[in-house]
Motif scaffolding. Structure first.
Motif, PDB file in Angstrom:
ATOM      1  N   LEU A 132      -3.656  -9.037   0.504  1.00  0.00           N
ATOM      2  CA  LEU A 132      -3.471  -9.130   1.955  1.00  0.00           C
ATOM      3  C   LEU A 132      -2.236  -8.368   2.427  1.00  0.00           C
ATOM      4  CD1 LEU A 132      -4.282 -12.943   2.477  1.00  0.00           C
ATOM      5  CD2 LEU A 132      -5.780 -10.996   2.943  1.00  0.00           C
ATOM      6  N   TYR A 133      -1.331  -8.074   1.489  1.00  0.00           N
ATOM      7  CA  TYR A 133      -0.087  -7.390   1.856  1.00  0.00           C
ATOM      8  C   TYR A 133      -0.210  -5.867   1.821  1.00  0.00           C
ATOM      9  CZ  TYR A 133       2.252 -11.890   1.766  1.00  0.00           C
ATOM     10  OH  TYR A 133       2.618 -13.169   2.048  1.00  0.00           O
ATOM     11  N   TRP A 134      -1.345  -5.335   1.379  1.00  0.00           N
ATOM     12  CA  TRP A 134      -1.471  -3.879   1.287  1.00  0.00           C
ATOM     13  C   TRP A 134      -1.281  -3.176   2.632  1.00  0.00           C
ATOM     14  CZ3 TRP A 134      -0.055  -4.649  -2.990  1.00  0.00           C
ATOM     15  CH2 TRP A 134      -0.788  -4.955  -4.133  1.00  0.00           C
ATOM     16  N   PRO A 135      -1.871  -3.668   3.733  1.00  0.00           N
ATOM     17  CA  PRO A 135      -1.636  -2.991   5.026  1.00  0.00           C
ATOM     18  C   PRO A 135      -0.157  -2.988   5.426  1.00  0.00           C
ATOM     19  CG  PRO A 135      -3.537  -4.446   5.168  1.00  0.00           C
ATOM     20  CD  PRO A 135      -2.863  -4.744   3.864  1.00  0.00           C
ATOM     21  N   ILE A 136       0.557  -4.080   5.078  1.00  0.00           N
ATOM     22  CA  ILE A 136       1.989  -4.168   5.399  1.00  0.00           C
ATOM     23  C   ILE A 136       2.773  -3.155   4.572  1.00  0.00           C
ATOM     24  CG2 ILE A 136       4.019  -5.686   5.338  1.00  0.00           C
ATOM     25  CD1 ILE A 136       2.082  -8.052   5.714  1.00  0.00           C
ATOM     26  N   VAL A 137       2.430  -3.056   3.304  1.00  0.00           N
ATOM     27  CA  VAL A 137       3.087  -2.106   2.397  1.00  0.00           C
ATOM     28  C   VAL A 137       2.939  -0.685   2.922  1.00  0.00           C
ATOM     29  CG1 VAL A 137       2.856  -1.031   0.127  1.00  0.00           C
ATOM     30  CG2 VAL A 137       2.953  -3.527   0.313  1.00  0.00           C
ATOM     31  N   VAL A 138       1.740  -0.351   3.350  1.00  0.00           N
ATOM     32  CA  VAL A 138       1.480   1.001   3.848  1.00  0.00           C
ATOM     33  C   VAL A 138       2.195   1.245   5.176  1.00  0.00           C
ATOM     34  CG1 VAL A 138      -0.306   2.563   4.689  1.00  0.00           C
ATOM     35  CG2 VAL A 138      -0.732   1.160   2.649  1.00  0.00           C
ATOM     36  N   LYS A 139       2.097   0.294   6.091  1.00  0.00           N
ATOM     37  CA  LYS A 139       2.664   0.471   7.432  1.00  0.00           C
ATOM     38  C   LYS A 139       4.169   0.679   7.402  1.00  0.00           C
ATOM     39  CE  LYS A 139       3.013  -1.716  11.987  1.00  0.00           C
ATOM     40  NZ  LYS A 139       2.589  -2.850  12.851  1.00  0.00           N
ATOM     41  N   TYR A 140       4.874  -0.067   6.535  1.00  0.00           N
ATOM     42  CA  TYR A 140       6.337  -0.015   6.544  1.00  0.00           C
ATOM     43  C   TYR A 140       6.918   0.836   5.410  1.00  0.00           C
ATOM     44  CZ  TYR A 140       6.026  -3.627  10.082  1.00  0.00           C
ATOM     45  OH  TYR A 140       5.740  -4.318  11.245  1.00  0.00           O
ATOM     46  N   GLY A 141       6.065   1.533   4.698  1.00  0.00           N
ATOM     47  CA  GLY A 141       6.552   2.450   3.666  1.00  0.00           C
ATOM     48  C   GLY A 141       7.252   1.766   2.513  1.00  0.00           C
ATOM     49  N   VAL A 142       6.752   0.617   2.105  1.00  0.00           N
ATOM     50  CA  VAL A 142       7.340  -0.110   0.977  1.00  0.00           C
ATOM     51  C   VAL A 142       7.155   0.701  -0.306  1.00  0.00           C
ATOM     52  CG1 VAL A 142       7.143  -2.189  -0.453  1.00  0.00           C
ATOM     53  CG2 VAL A 142       7.014  -2.362   2.049  1.00  0.00           C
ATOM     54  N   LYS A 143       8.243   0.920  -1.021  1.00  0.00           N
ATOM     55  CA  LYS A 143       8.188   1.772  -2.213  1.00  0.00           C
ATOM     56  C   LYS A 143       7.460   1.095  -3.365  1.00  0.00           C
ATOM     57  CE  LYS A 143      10.904   4.741  -5.218  1.00  0.00           C
ATOM     58  NZ  LYS A 143      12.216   5.373  -5.473  1.00  0.00           N
ATOM     59  N   ARG A 144       7.780  -0.175  -3.607  1.00  0.00           N
ATOM     60  CA  ARG A 144       7.084  -0.925  -4.655  1.00  0.00           C
ATOM     61  C   ARG A 144       6.946  -2.385  -4.243  1.00  0.00           C
ATOM     62  NH1 ARG A 144      10.214   2.373  -8.222  1.00  0.00           N
ATOM     63  NH2 ARG A 144      11.726   0.750  -8.721  1.00  0.00           N
ATOM     64  N   LEU A 145       5.849  -3.001  -4.644  1.00  0.00           N
ATOM     65  CA  LEU A 145       5.686  -4.438  -4.460  1.00  0.00           C
ATOM     66  C   LEU A 145       6.076  -5.115  -5.760  1.00  0.00           C
ATOM     67  CD1 LEU A 145       3.282  -6.499  -2.502  1.00  0.00           C
ATOM     68  CD2 LEU A 145       3.399  -7.023  -4.950  1.00  0.00           C
ATOM     69  N   ILE A 146       6.948  -6.117  -5.652  1.00  0.00           N
ATOM     70  CA  ILE A 146       7.450  -6.827  -6.832  1.00  0.00           C
ATOM     71  C   ILE A 146       6.678  -8.132  -6.989  1.00  0.00           C
ATOM     72  CG2 ILE A 146       9.469  -7.854  -7.934  1.00  0.00           C
ATOM     73  CD1 ILE A 146      11.176  -5.993  -6.093  1.00  0.00           C
ATOM     74  N   GLN A 165      -5.745  -6.017 -12.469  1.00  0.00           N
ATOM     75  CA  GLN A 165      -6.594  -5.994 -11.285  1.00  0.00           C
ATOM     76  C   GLN A 165      -5.837  -5.450 -10.079  1.00  0.00           C
ATOM     77  OE1 GLN A 165      -9.802  -6.544 -10.872  1.00  0.00           O
ATOM     78  NE2 GLN A 165      -9.665  -6.205  -8.643  1.00  0.00           N
ATOM     79  N   LEU A 166      -4.611  -5.916  -9.872  1.00  0.00           N
ATOM     80  CA  LEU A 166      -3.812  -5.448  -8.741  1.00  0.00           C
ATOM     81  C   LEU A 166      -3.499  -3.969  -8.850  1.00  0.00           C
ATOM     82  CD1 LEU A 166      -1.253  -8.335  -8.072  1.00  0.00           C
ATOM     83  CD2 LEU A 166      -3.080  -7.550  -6.565  1.00  0.00           C
ATOM     84  N   LYS A 167      -3.236  -3.522 -10.048  1.00  0.00           N
ATOM     85  CA  LYS A 167      -2.893  -2.118 -10.285  1.00  0.00           C
ATOM     86  C   LYS A 167      -4.006  -1.184  -9.788  1.00  0.00           C
ATOM     87  CE  LYS A 167      -0.823   1.385 -12.562  1.00  0.00           C
ATOM     88  NZ  LYS A 167       0.542   1.886 -12.339  1.00  0.00           N
ATOM     89  N   LYS A 168      -5.254  -1.631  -9.928  1.00  0.00           N
ATOM     90  CA  LYS A 168      -6.400  -0.798  -9.554  1.00  0.00           C
ATOM     91  C   LYS A 168      -6.475  -0.560  -8.046  1.00  0.00           C
ATOM     92  CE  LYS A 168      -9.332  -2.368 -13.397  1.00  0.00           C
ATOM     93  NZ  LYS A 168     -10.554  -3.145 -13.753  1.00  0.00           N
ATOM     94  N   VAL A 169      -5.989  -1.534  -7.262  1.00  0.00           N
ATOM     95  CA  VAL A 169      -6.181  -1.450  -5.806  1.00  0.00           C
ATOM     96  C   VAL A 169      -4.881  -1.294  -5.023  1.00  0.00           C
ATOM     97  CG1 VAL A 169      -8.337  -2.757  -5.878  1.00  0.00           C
ATOM     98  CG2 VAL A 169      -6.168  -3.985  -5.647  1.00  0.00           C
ATOM     99  N   ALA A 170      -3.732  -1.373  -5.702  1.00  0.00           N
ATOM    100  CA  ALA A 170      -2.444  -1.320  -5.003  1.00  0.00           C
ATOM    101  C   ALA A 170      -2.180   0.066  -4.425  1.00  0.00           C
ATOM    102  CB  ALA A 170      -1.321  -1.708  -5.956  1.00  0.00           C
ATOM    103  N   PRO A 171      -1.700   0.130  -3.178  1.00  0.00           N
ATOM    104  CA  PRO A 171      -1.373   1.416  -2.562  1.00  0.00           C
ATOM    105  C   PRO A 171       0.016   1.922  -2.939  1.00  0.00           C
ATOM    106  CG  PRO A 171      -1.035  -0.320  -0.972  1.00  0.00           C
ATOM    107  CD  PRO A 171      -1.574  -0.980  -2.211  1.00  0.00           C
ATOM    108  N   CYS A 172       0.729   1.139  -3.747  1.00  0.00           N
ATOM    109  CA  CYS A 172       2.070   1.542  -4.196  1.00  0.00           C
ATOM    110  C   CYS A 172       2.263   1.033  -5.622  1.00  0.00           C
ATOM    111  CB  CYS A 172       3.148   0.964  -3.273  1.00  0.00           C
ATOM    112  SG  CYS A 172       3.312  -0.841  -3.374  1.00  0.00           S
ATOM    113  N   PRO A 173       3.253   1.542  -6.345  1.00  0.00           N
ATOM    114  CA  PRO A 173       3.537   1.024  -7.695  1.00  0.00           C
ATOM    115  C   PRO A 173       3.933  -0.451  -7.648  1.00  0.00           C
ATOM    116  CG  PRO A 173       4.604   3.138  -7.352  1.00  0.00           C
ATOM    117  CD  PRO A 173       4.102   2.699  -6.009  1.00  0.00           C
TER     118      PRO A 173
END
Length: 358
Positions: A132-146, A165-173
Motif C-alpha cells: 500500500l506504500y508503493w504510491p507514497i514511495v513513488v510520489k515523494y521520491g523515497v530512496k529505499r523502504l526499510i 515477494q516484496l522485492k518483485k513488486v517494490a518500486p525502490c530498493p
C-alpha cells in the motif's frame, strides 16, 4: 555483477544512547569505514541529547538521521544540516489517516537529498499490506523502504518469503533491519540477503537496546557461504570489533561468536585430536581470518593428544611415556587449582618431570 552487502550501521546509535563522548564517536566511525558501511543510522533524540553537533561534512554525509513524523524533529534535522533522513512510521490495518506521514515527507523533501521510509512494524503484516506504500514511495521520491522487524516476529523462512515477494513488486530498493528479541537477527538478516536484499542493518557485537544482527557474524557468513571475500578488511576483524566496543565502554565477551578470544580455544582431548588432523571438524573458519589464534588449553579434560599437540607447538616432540607422566601431573594440578594450567605452569611442570625422567 554479483550483489554485495551494504551495512547500515546501528552501533554508533547505541553509543550515543549510552552517552559516549564525541571523540570516541569519531574513532568508532573511522574504524567502521574499514568495512562495507553504506550509512550510519542515528536517532535524532540521541544525537541531540549527546550534543553531537558535528561540523565535518564527511561524517554528516555518512550519517542518516532517524526521525519521527513530528514537525519539531524535522525542523531540528534541517537545522543541524542532515542531508539523509529516515522517517519512521508504524503501520496499522485500517489506518487511513496518513496526513502526518505525508506532511513529514513534504518537509523532508524540502531539505534532504535522500529520504528513506522505515516501516517499524513491517514484519507484523502480510506483503500486500506493505504494498500500500508503493504510491507514497513513488510520489515523494523515497530512496529505499526499510522493512524492520521491530518486535522480533520473524524467522528466517518467513523473512525470505516476505522479502522475496516484496522485492518483485517494490518500486525502490529494500532494506532489512532485524531486532534480536528471539536471537534470530543474524539468521533473519542472512535470509534477507538470500532474498536479494543487499542493505542490512547490523551492529558490532549485536549491541543495541533491542539487539541487532552482529556485523561480524553477518560479514563472515557472507564471506564463507556467498564467497564475498571483499566484505572484511584484512585479518583484523576481531581486534577492530573489540576496539569499537571499548570506545563504548563495553568489554567483548571471550565467548562471543566469531571474535571472542576463547572461540578457538580447545581443551577436550577428542577436540584437540580432531583439530590436529582436520581443523574444520570444529572450526567453521580459520582463526587467522579474524585476527585470532588457535589456543590449546591444558586442563583436567585434556588427553594424550592434547599434551603432545601442545608441546609440538613449542617444537617439543614428547614420547608416549613423557606425555603420560605430564598428563597425570596436569590433571592433578588442574583439579587442585580448579582451573586449566597456564603455559608457564605447563612448561615448569614439564621441566621438573623431564629432570626426573632424565
Amino acid at each position: 555483477m554479483e550483489a554485495i552487502v551494504r551495512v547500515i550501521d546501528q552501533t554508533v546509535n547505541e553509543a550515543l544512547r549510552l552517552g559516549i563522548g564525541i571523540s570516541n564517536i569519531k574513532l568508532m566511525i573511522k574504524k567502521m569505514q574499514k568495512y562495507p558501511v553504506e550509512a550510519v543510522d542515528v536517532y535524532l533524540k540521541y544525537w541531540e541529547n549527546s550534543c553531537c553537533i558535528l561540523g565535518q561534512a564527511d561524517i554528516l554525509e555518512l550519517v542518516r538521521c532517524v526521525v519521527n513524523t513530528s514537525g519539531e524533529e524535522m525542523a531540528l534535522a534541517k537545522e543541524i544540516g542532515f542531508s539523509k533522513v529516515v522517517i519512521t512510521w508504524e503501520h496499522h490495518i485500517g489506518n487511513l489517516s496518513l496526513v502526518q506521514l505525508f506532511s513529514a515527507l513534504v518537509e523532508a523533501k524540502a531539505f534532504a537529498k535522500e529520504i528513506y521510509l522505515c516501516i517499524e512494524n513491517a514484519s507484523e503484516f502480510e506483503s500486500s499490506e506493505i504494498e500500500l506504500y508503493w504510491p507514497i514511495v513513488v510520489k515523494y521520491g523515497v530512496k529505499r523502504l526499510i522493512y524492520k522487524d521491530k518486535n522480533s516476529n520473524m524467522d528466517p523462512f518467513r523473512t525470505f518469503e516476505n522479502l522475496k515477494q516484496l522485492k518483485k513488486v517494490a518500486p525502490c530498493p529494500l532494506e532489512f533491519i532485524g531486532n534480536n528479541g528471539l536471537g534470530l537477527a543474524t539468521s533473519n538478516s542472512l535470509a534477507a540477503f538470500r532474498a536479494d536484499i543487499n542493505y542490512i542493518g547490523t551492529a558490532v557485537g549485536g549491541v543495541g537496546l533491542c539487539g541487532n544482527a552482529a556485523m561480524e557474524e553477518v560479514l563472515m557468513t557472507l564471506k564463507h557461504l556467498w564467497k564475498q571475500g571483499q566484505v572484511t578488511s584484512g585479518y583484523s576483524l576481531a581486534f577492530d570489533c573489540s576496539e569499537i566496543l571499548s570506545y563504548m565502554g563495553l568489554t567483548l565477551s571471550v565467548d562471543k561468536a566469531i571474535i571472542g578470544n576463547n572461540i578457538f580455544a580447545h581443551e577436550s582431548g577428542i577436540h584437540v585430536d580432531g583439530i590436529s588432523k582436520n581443523p574444520y571438524l570444529y572450526e567453521a573458519i580459520k582463526p587467522e581470518e579474524v585476527g585470532l589464534t588457535r589456543q590449546i588449553i591444558i586442563g583436567k579434560h585434556s588427553g594424550m593428544a592434547s599434551i603432545k599437540f601442545k608441546f609440538l607447538q613449542w617444537n617439543l616432540n614428547l614420547s608416549q611415556l613423557e606425555a603420560r607422566e605430564v598428563l597425570a601431573k596436569v590433571k592433578e594440578l588442574a583439579i587442585d587449582q580448579k582451573s586449566a594450567l597456564s603455559d608457564y605452569q605447563l612448561k615448569q611442570l614439564y621441566k621438573k618431570q623431564h629432570q626426573m625422567l632424565g
